[in-house]
Motif scaffolding. Sequence first.
Motif, short mmCIF file in Angstrom:
data_model
loop_
_atom_site.label_atom_id
_atom_site.label_comp_id
_atom_site.label_asym_id
_atom_site.label_seq_id
_atom_site.Cartn_x
_atom_site.Cartn_y
_atom_site.Cartn_z
N SER A 283 0.90 -1.05 -0.06
CA SER A 283 -0.13 -0.19 -0.12
C SER A 283 1.00 1.11 -0.10
N ASP A 284 0.43 2.59 -0.15
CA ASP A 284 1.08 3.65 0.01
C ASP A 284 1.07 3.93 1.44
N ILE B 223 4.08 7.03 16.59
CA ILE B 223 3.26 7.41 17.64
C ILE B 223 2.02 7.60 16.96
N PRO B 224 0.66 7.07 17.44
CA PRO B 224 -0.68 7.56 17.07
C PRO B 224 -0.79 9.04 17.35
N LYS B 225 -1.43 9.75 16.36
CA LYS B 225 -1.65 11.32 16.56
C LYS B 225 -2.66 11.48 17.68
N LYS C 294 1.03 8.16 7.36
CA LYS C 294 1.51 9.53 7.68
C LYS C 294 0.34 10.23 8.37
N GLU C 295 -1.09 10.03 8.03
CA GLU C 295 -2.26 10.83 8.45
C GLU C 295 -2.29 10.39 9.87
N MET D 79 -2.42 -2.53 12.33
CA MET D 79 -2.22 -1.06 12.12
C MET D 79 -3.24 0.00 12.34
N ASN D 80 -4.59 -0.52 11.69
CA ASN D 80 -5.66 0.33 11.69
C ASN D 80 -6.40 0.45 13.12
N ASP D 81 -5.99 -0.68 14.02
CA ASP D 81 -6.62 -0.73 15.45
C ASP D 81 -5.64 0.38 16.30
N LYS D 82 -4.56 0.77 15.87
CA LYS D 82 -3.32 1.51 16.30
C LYS D 82 -2.77 1.40 17.84
N TYR D 83 -1.44 1.18 17.55
CA TYR D 83 -0.59 0.97 18.57
C TYR D 83 0.64 1.92 18.45
#
Length: 618
Positions: free
Chosen positions: A22-23, A52-54, A28-29, A92-96
């Motif tokens: 994927s890109d 680090i999650p924003k 980045k977002e 990744m989508n769940d964020k850590y």
Amino acid sequence: MKKCLQIILLFCFLAVAAQTKSDNTFVKENFTKKEVYIPMRDGVKLFTSIYIPKDLSKTKKYPFIMQRTCYSVAPYGENEYRSSLGPNKYLMNDKYIFVYQDVRGRYMSEGTFTNMTPQVERKTKKDVDESTDTYDTIEWLLKNIANNNGKVGQYGTSYPGFYTAAGILADHPALVASSPQAPISDFWNDDFLHNGKFMLGYFRTFPVFGVHKTKAENKAWYTDSSIKQTSEDGLKFYRDMGTLKDGYEKYYKDNFFMTEIMNHPNYDEYWQKRSLLPHLKNVNHAVMTVGGWYDAEDLFGPLNIYKTIEKTSPKAKNTIVMGPFSHGAWGRETGKHFHNDIYFGDSIATYYQKNLETKFFSHYLKGNTKTDAGLPEAVMYDTGKKEWKEFKTYPPKEAAKLNFYLADGTLKNSAANTVSEYYSDPNNPVLSSDNLKGFNGFTPRNYMSEDQRFAIGRPDVLTFTTDILTEDLTFAGEIMANLNIASTSTDADFAVKLIDVYPEDFKPLEKKDGVIYGNYHQMVRSEIMPARFRNSKEKPEALVANQKTAVNFRLQDVVHTFKKGHRIQIQISSTWFPLFSVNPQKFMDNPNFATKEDYTKAFIKIFSDSFIEADVLK
């Protein structure tokens, strides 16, 4: 060659990082990247990239998922982002908070690299190993990354799998979940050696592992090599190379790792101190070990790390997953899943990632660590029935030992009183494949399920086959080769292949063009054993010419159903080239330095009280 090694490095990096294609827009977002040097207790600083999650805050805290690697944490630069993070896209989508670290002596980190860093059993304050580096990294992260939830998980595939397994020994209270995937556990049986036998198919990999860097590097520094691909026929390279000694002296005399292998032919202190298995005791957190049944690099590691923790650490929440994968293939979805010619089903990597890997990390890092994640003890893919199976214990307690005796070309459950004989010439070895292009590969991959018909009929290959099966027969667990042999020479290797012979009218659900599937002889499992190590891998012994001698050794485990209408076959030979180096068949203190003049032809007998012992489900 420089371009070739750069491509190789990229492949290794993608495999061990389990990146999805994927890109990097999502990364980045949603994440801020930070690059730091984390100091270890001896003052060496390790380069670390942290994503680090924003939306991290005092009210929204995240756990860490960490990977330590010798294959680079690229891309470097705080404005350069990876295309994906973590073991899979669901995590990744769940964020850590995702952490990547170059280990000692690699890429941007300080220190000196050593292969399979020896574990220090009783440490002083100055002693360091991979477990102390893991501990010190966790301590720094907890103290310096604000608003974390106090929990750490780690994972890695292949060499990073070893760093994960060694990291288990950090015994840090915040480390609650570890997933070593395709980990090396004992170099005597993984990657470069099988029962101490040198795996020549890895010959092209040594620049990656045997050249030290002299400064911080953000790209490969080991790209100079005189190995050239001159022909699509990869066998030509190995034929032209000559003996293992010739190859070493021509290409790798300045390679520290190849020199170590050449100079340590026996299981001496060099190898002993690189085994993790004696150290895996009193593990008290959750471990999910992952492997592939067709992993040509690291099959011994995951099986034996799981089994060792199971024996030594009753408090550990210990799980094993074995799928129909080659090395690291569970980290990338291919849709219709093949290994070499054999189709195993659709979306198998996705099943693993969604139902096992994500559930494991999500529960222990974001849920209640004290409760069980609800994963089965063992999730094993039956490579014959082509379906997942779950077991409460592994090997399954319900499996029974069954012997298959080798006599006059047959494989039966009762012994006979005959002798089979073959002629073995090191100058004319049995090939390990008929795919000549494949010998140009960086590492072997396809041979573990490859069609073995090409070896039948040679005077140096014995074949033993059952009658056509009248009902399904499932092997599930360990396999032992119990050979009684006699040779006219003073040394020999014994390569044993377990093969599933398909019916002549077999038609697969999915197929590859040009493959004849009728009467396909699919490799199910195989292993090689030098007779010199039959009694002790530390103190090798010569064979006594023409004397009946027991050579017993374990093949790797399987979960495979030989289906009704199929046949079970065993092939035995004493050469397996160029997958493995050639045994001179003359006992030597160090056979790695054998010359062509040492090569000795031999007649070798297999007595009919020899048998294969398998765990078979009722």
